[in-house]
Design a protein around this motif. Structure first.
Motif, PDB file in Angstrom:
ATOM      1  N   ASN A 174       0.846  -1.147  -0.089  1.00 28.76           N
ATOM      2  CA  ASN A 174      -0.521  -1.043   0.775  1.00 28.76           C
ATOM      3  C   ASN A 174       0.234  -0.053   1.997  1.00 28.76           C
ATOM      4  OD1 ASN A 174      -1.951  -2.977  -0.407  1.00 28.76           O
ATOM      5  ND2 ASN A 174      -1.310  -4.673   1.062  1.00 28.76           N
ATOM      6  N   GLU A 175       1.434  -0.232   2.397  1.00 30.71           N
ATOM      7  CA  GLU A 175       1.898   0.959   3.291  1.00 30.71           C
ATOM      8  C   GLU A 175       1.703   2.309   2.765  1.00 30.71           C
ATOM      9  OE1 GLU A 175       6.219   1.361   5.027  1.00 30.71           O
ATOM     10  OE2 GLU A 175       5.333  -0.636   5.213  1.00 30.71           O
ATOM     11  N   ILE A 176       2.253   2.378   1.523  1.00 28.66           N
ATOM     12  CA  ILE A 176       2.330   3.804   0.596  1.00 28.66           C
ATOM     13  C   ILE A 176       0.695   4.281   0.667  1.00 28.66           C
ATOM     14  CG2 ILE A 176       2.562   4.714  -1.535  1.00 28.66           C
ATOM     15  CD1 ILE A 176       5.354   4.616  -0.300  1.00 28.66           C
ATOM     16  N   GLU A 225       3.100  -5.518   0.287  1.00 25.49           N
ATOM     17  CA  GLU A 225       3.354  -4.919   1.531  1.00 25.49           C
ATOM     18  C   GLU A 225       3.807  -3.497   1.134  1.00 25.49           C
ATOM     19  OE1 GLU A 225       5.986  -5.591   5.358  1.00 25.49           O
ATOM     20  OE2 GLU A 225       6.150  -7.166   3.700  1.00 25.49           O
ATOM     21  N   ARG A 226       4.674  -3.283   0.232  1.00 26.26           N
ATOM     22  CA  ARG A 226       5.020  -1.868   0.194  1.00 26.26           C
ATOM     23  C   ARG A 226       3.773  -1.125  -0.315  1.00 26.26           C
ATOM     24  NH1 ARG A 226       9.584  -1.980  -4.151  1.00 26.26           N
ATOM     25  NH2 ARG A 226      10.781  -3.157  -2.500  1.00 26.26           N
ATOM     26  N   LYS A 263       8.893   7.522  -3.331  1.00 21.73           N
ATOM     27  CA  LYS A 263       8.690   7.552  -1.704  1.00 21.73           C
ATOM     28  C   LYS A 263       9.402   9.059  -1.243  1.00 21.73           C
ATOM     29  CE  LYS A 263       9.854   5.254   2.504  1.00 21.73           C
ATOM     30  NZ  LYS A 263      10.767   4.156   3.021  1.00 21.73           N
ATOM     31  N   LYS A 319      -1.757   3.699   2.531  1.00 24.64           N
ATOM     32  CA  LYS A 319      -2.245   3.915   3.673  1.00 24.64           C
ATOM     33  C   LYS A 319      -1.785   5.548   3.749  1.00 24.64           C
ATOM     34  CE  LYS A 319      -2.526   0.604   6.518  1.00 24.64           C
ATOM     35  NZ  LYS A 319      -1.858  -0.394   7.553  1.00 24.64           N
ATOM     36  N   VAL A 320      -0.602   5.805   3.691  1.00 21.76           N
ATOM     37  CA  VAL A 320      -0.179   7.175   3.983  1.00 21.76           C
ATOM     38  C   VAL A 320      -0.818   8.026   3.210  1.00 21.76           C
ATOM     39  CG1 VAL A 320       1.967   8.721   3.978  1.00 21.76           C
ATOM     40  CG2 VAL A 320       2.158   6.208   4.674  1.00 21.76           C
TER      41      VAL A 320
END
Length: 343
Positions: free
Chosen positions: A43-45, A40-41, A16, A47-48
């Motif tokens: 998917n968030e990354i 969840e982790r 990260k 997206k970024v």
């Protein structure tokens, strides 16, 4: 020229804060896929970075046409995942320590050779400007004969840095295998080998778990090291430096003392025996603390080694030699004897 297609396996703090933003900043690269077992982790990354998310790294290796991957996983997974990726024809940048045993490290090196791919280990201390300048001064003979050294890497522990805090894999023996010695000590064995340009051959170590409760990984270690030419020095690795990080190295030579990252203003101070002192203001060392160097240079070096087809500065062999010192330290502590690094 088409961009290098990159995947990052493991989306914890090192990915990260270092790998992902540094790949994103490199114009030769496209981040194609990211993987983490925490859905969840990942998917968030994803997206970024507009990348595809995976929770199974084998699925990622099978589904994507990649050029290279970063392995940012717990220590026990470094070897198996790196070897799978190399066997799939990908270049690999693996976090340190490269493996948890000599056998694993050898197997990684073998897989890179067999597949004609680059294997680089993320020892970022070689790219710190004060360290590079100190190496030049030593090589030029300006310091004269080296007599001794003292190197330390300590901070309050990974719970303040890891994405999972106190629940982090860093504290689980089966996943981490080694604690502060693997997290921090291996950085300094690599740095001393790099600065002095020679191998460490013998180690005497005291390794304890004294600062952290409910864990059986080491959090405090002090080692005496001897190099092939007979230079002796100490290395400390600790998760018990509760107030402030220490990332300093001091080299004691015939003509001067080099103080690296030991002064808050000057990242290299050279104290000559004739009384002259030279201060170098080179910017802060890359660290987990705010205001540290904003790039590790590891990612850019890895990318350019692929693009220009050059040997990376920290090959699998280099990573293995730095790991071997840590393994010898563990053996020394267990047997209460001086351990030879390469038997």
């Amino acid at each position: 020229m088409s961009k290098l297609r990159i995947g990052v396996i493991g989306c914890g703090s090192i990915a990260k804060y270092r790998h992902l933003p540094e790949y994103a900043a490199n114009k030769a690269v496209e981040i194609v896929a990211v993987c983490d077992i925490v859905e969840e982790r990942v998917n968030e990354i994803a997206k970024v970075y507009q990348a595809k998310a995976y929770t199974d790294y084998k699925e990622l290796l099978k589904s994507e046409q990649l050029d290279a991957i970063s392995v940012c996983l717990p220590n026990y997974l470094h070897a198996p995942v790196s070897i799978d990726a190399l066997n799939n024809g990908l270049h690999v940048l693996c976090e340190k320590p490269m493996a948890t045993s000599q056998e694993e490290a050898d197997a990684m090196i073998e897989a890179a050779k067999k597949n004609g791919k680059k294997l680089m280990i993320g020892h970022n201390q070689r790219f710190v400007r004060s360290h590079q300048l100190a190496k030049q001064l030593i090589e030029s003979g300006a310091i004269g004969k080296i007599y001794s050294f003292r190197t330390a890497f300590g901070h309050p522990g990974p719970e303040g840095w890891s994405v999972d805090g106190r629940e982090s894999w860093f504290f689980e023996k089966e996943k981490a295998y080694i604690g502060a010695m693997g997290d921090l000590g291996v950085h300094k064995t690599d740095l001393i080998r790099y600065l002095l340009g020679e191998e460490i051959t013998e180690v005497g170590a005291f390794i304890e778990t004294s600062a952290k409760g409910n864990t059986d990984v080491d959090d405090n270690a002090v080692c005496a090291l001897k190099t092939e030419s007979g230079i002796i020095g100490t290395l400390a690795a600790s998760w018990s430096y509760t107030a402030k990080e220490d990332n300093s190295t001091i080299i004691y030579g015939e003509k001067a003392i080099l103080r690296l990252e030991d002064n808050p203003t000057y990242s290299l101070v050279v104290q000559y025996t004739n009384g002259e002192v030279v201060n170098y203001e080179l910017g802060k060392i890359q660290s987990n603390e705010e205001g540290g160097q904003n790039t590790s240079h590891v990612i850019d070096h890895f990318v350019s080694s692929i693009v220009e087809d050059k040997e990376p500065l920290i090959t699998g062999e280099e990573g293995m030699k730095s790991l071997a010192v840590i393994l010898a330290a563990i053996k020394s502590n267990e047997t209460k004897t001086i351990a030879k690094v390469f038997e």
